[in-house]
Scaffold this active site. Structure first.
Site, PDB file in Angstrom:
ATOM      1  CD  GLU A 261      11.784 -64.946 -36.899  1.00  0.00           C
ATOM      2  OE1 GLU A 261      12.617 -64.214 -37.456  1.00  0.00           O
ATOM      3  OE2 GLU A 261      11.773 -66.192 -37.027  1.00  0.00           O
ATOM      4  CE  LYS A 320      17.074 -63.642 -37.570  1.00  0.00           C
ATOM      5  NZ  LYS A 320      16.123 -64.166 -38.564  1.00  0.00           N
ATOM      6  CB  CYS A 371      14.612 -67.769 -36.738  1.00  0.00           C
ATOM      7  SG  CYS A 371      14.034 -68.693 -38.182  1.00  0.00           S
TER       8      CYS A 371
END
Length: 510
Positions: A261, A320, A371
């Site tokens: 990321e 995301k 994440c």
């Protein structure tokens, strides 16, 4: 009552020891037992109200001990921790039922329900500190592929509640107290002898050679990603070095290359140099390359994971889905912006994606989850349900280096591998990056704060664990009873009804 409040706080501190950097899984049932013992021994009068207060204090100290790493991004982090406490406090409502023989089930049910609620609400929820995420490398971990995080929480909470209840009631009801405790202990440790692969997940005919590129960042803390071009250059250079090693015969050719990321905070679709660098890296290594970048559309921005084919063409992508409040977007911006100047650091909100991140990479469906999304079990389930045979967790923990956050998140990735029976590739900007086997063991791990490329043969898997196949069933089974019991306790408190007979009365009639 003051002594009870102090003990509740101490129990909350003990609970935090189950998580990294300590990782003493036994601390969870012990801490819950301490709280449960106090709840079960409350005097009849106002037991529910006092129980709620005790459990809220427990939750406050638990979260304050678990989340100090949030200080890196905000000095107001204690408010975030304290906001979780009232939901954990719902467990204290079980005190209204403390004189019932099935009371440990009540505690476990309400605890699990409260945990699921705070994992989804408010602002999308915050699952940090779920009991099911504190069982790595323990006998409890084997429950994960069977009943998932939610079911594991229920069983461990049941063990703690049974222990606490037994201490209070053993002189009054010795047989139920001992039997309940032994039954809960057997259930909690069942994962130690149950098969870790209940789905019968099988290896595919051929493994993938995966390369995870940890490029490193030049800064630390909030300035870790300030030099955006340097961060991108680090990942490009490490990938080109890998390509050179392949040409020399020093490394096998990878089938797939993963960047973390924010490996490019420069939008490659608006910056020609960034586009050329990333495309050139994919061509040099002659493999599909997935990289994290920030893509703007003029209204907001997206935290995107873009696939570049081996010929340098960008094709599929994943945006995301779970944005971080006050990190990637600002809730109630119109109200807060004028009174919180620090929010100027987030001038635009991230726009969330709307579909699971399953991409065909080297002819294998790979699930990408970003994440802290790894903490949200429903998002992981979506990936595996959508056909993912391998999971990738690109992350950027550079801001939190030197805190417990990076190890806590890596532990979640390990437990995700175990729950889904999938290999998980964690790739971070500067750590923790690692390759995790389907049983949750760490195959290889990169040193932090360095440029490092992890390469390994990873076997994709098919088949669904009971945790994934019956995810909805487990959620309903372990949360609906708790919700009903909590509502019933609230009604009892509101109407001022008397709770069941106190222990002293039971003892007199035994």
């Amino acid at each position: 009552m003051l002594v009870r409040l102090v003990l509740a706080g101490l129990a909350g501190g003990v609970a935090a020891l189950a998580f990294e950097p300590f990782a003493y899984a036994v601390a969870l049932p012990v801490a819950i037992a301490l709280l449960a013992g106090m709840l079960a021994s409350l005097p009849e009068h106002h037991a529910g109200r006092r129980g709620y207060l005790l459990a809220t204090v427990f939750g406050a100290v638990f979260m304050l001990t678990l989340l100090p790493w949030l200080h890196v991004v905000t000095p107001l982090w204690p408010l975030i921790a304290l906001a979780e406490a009232p939901l954990i406090g719902l467990t204290g409502l079980a005190a209204a039922y403390a004189r019932r023989p099935w009371w440990p089930l009540v505690v476990a049910a309400i605890w699990t329900t409260a945990e699921v609620v705070r994992s989804t609400w408010p602002l999308g929820g915050f699952p940090w500190g779920r009991v099911g995420f504190g069982v790595a490398d323990s006998p409890f971990a084997g429950l994960l592929p069977w009943v998932g995080v939610t079911g594991t929480t229920f069983v461990v909470a049941l063990l703690g509640a049974a222990l606490g209840w037994a201490v209070v009631t053993v002189r009054v009801r010795p047989v139920p107290a001992v039997a309940t405790t032994l039954g809960a202990l057997a259930l909690a440790t069942a994962g130690a002898w149950l098969p870790l692969d209940p789905a019968g997940g099988v290896r595919d005919e051929s493994a993938l050679r995966v390369a995870a590129v940890q490029g490193n960042t030049p800064g630390v803390g909030l300035s870790a990603m300030a030099e955006r071009r340097q961060v991108l250059d680090n990942h490009v250079r490490a990938t080109q070095d890998l390509a050179a090693a392949v040409r020399r015969g020093a490394e096998p050719a990878p089938d797939l290359v993963l960047w973390p990321e924010n490996s490019s905070d420069i939008d490659p679709f608006t910056d020609a140099a960034a586009y050329a660098d990333v495309a050139g890296a994919a061509v040099a290594v002659d493999a599909p390359l997935v990289m994290g970048t920030a893509v703007s559309d003029g209204v907001g921005w997206r935290n995107r994971f873009q696939l570049w084919e081996a010929d340098g063409r960008p094709t599929a992508y994943y945006d995301k889905r779970k944005a971080v409040p006050f990190g990637e977007y600002v809730p109630f911006r119109a109200v807060l912006d004028p009174i919180v100047p620090a929010l100027e650091q987030i001038p635009r909100d991230m726009l969330p994606g709307d579909r699971p991140g399953v991409m065909e990479l080297a002819d294998v469906p790979v699930g990408v989850i970003t994440c802290y999304e790894v903490a949200y079990a429903p998002l992981v389930t979506d990936l595996v349900d959508s056909g993912a045979r391998l999971l990738a967790v690109p992350t950027n923990n550079a801001t939190y280096m030197g805190t417990a956050q990076v190890e806590q998140q890596f532990a979640m990735a390990r437990l995700t591998a175990l729950a889904t029976s999938r290999s998980v590739v964690v790739v971070s900007t500067n750590g923790v990056s690692g390759l995790v086997a389907p049983d949750g063991s760490v195959v290889e791990r990169a040193p932090v704060r360095t440029t490092h490329v992890l390469t390994a043969d990873v076997s994709p898997r098919v088949g669904l664990t009971p945790a994934v196949r019956w995810a909805t069933v487990w959620t309903v089974l372990f949360t609906v009873p708790g919700a009903v019991l909590a509502l019933a306790a609230l009604l009892v408190l509101r109407r001022g009804r008397r709770t069941p007979a106190p222990l002293e009365r039971v003892e007199a009639t035994a």
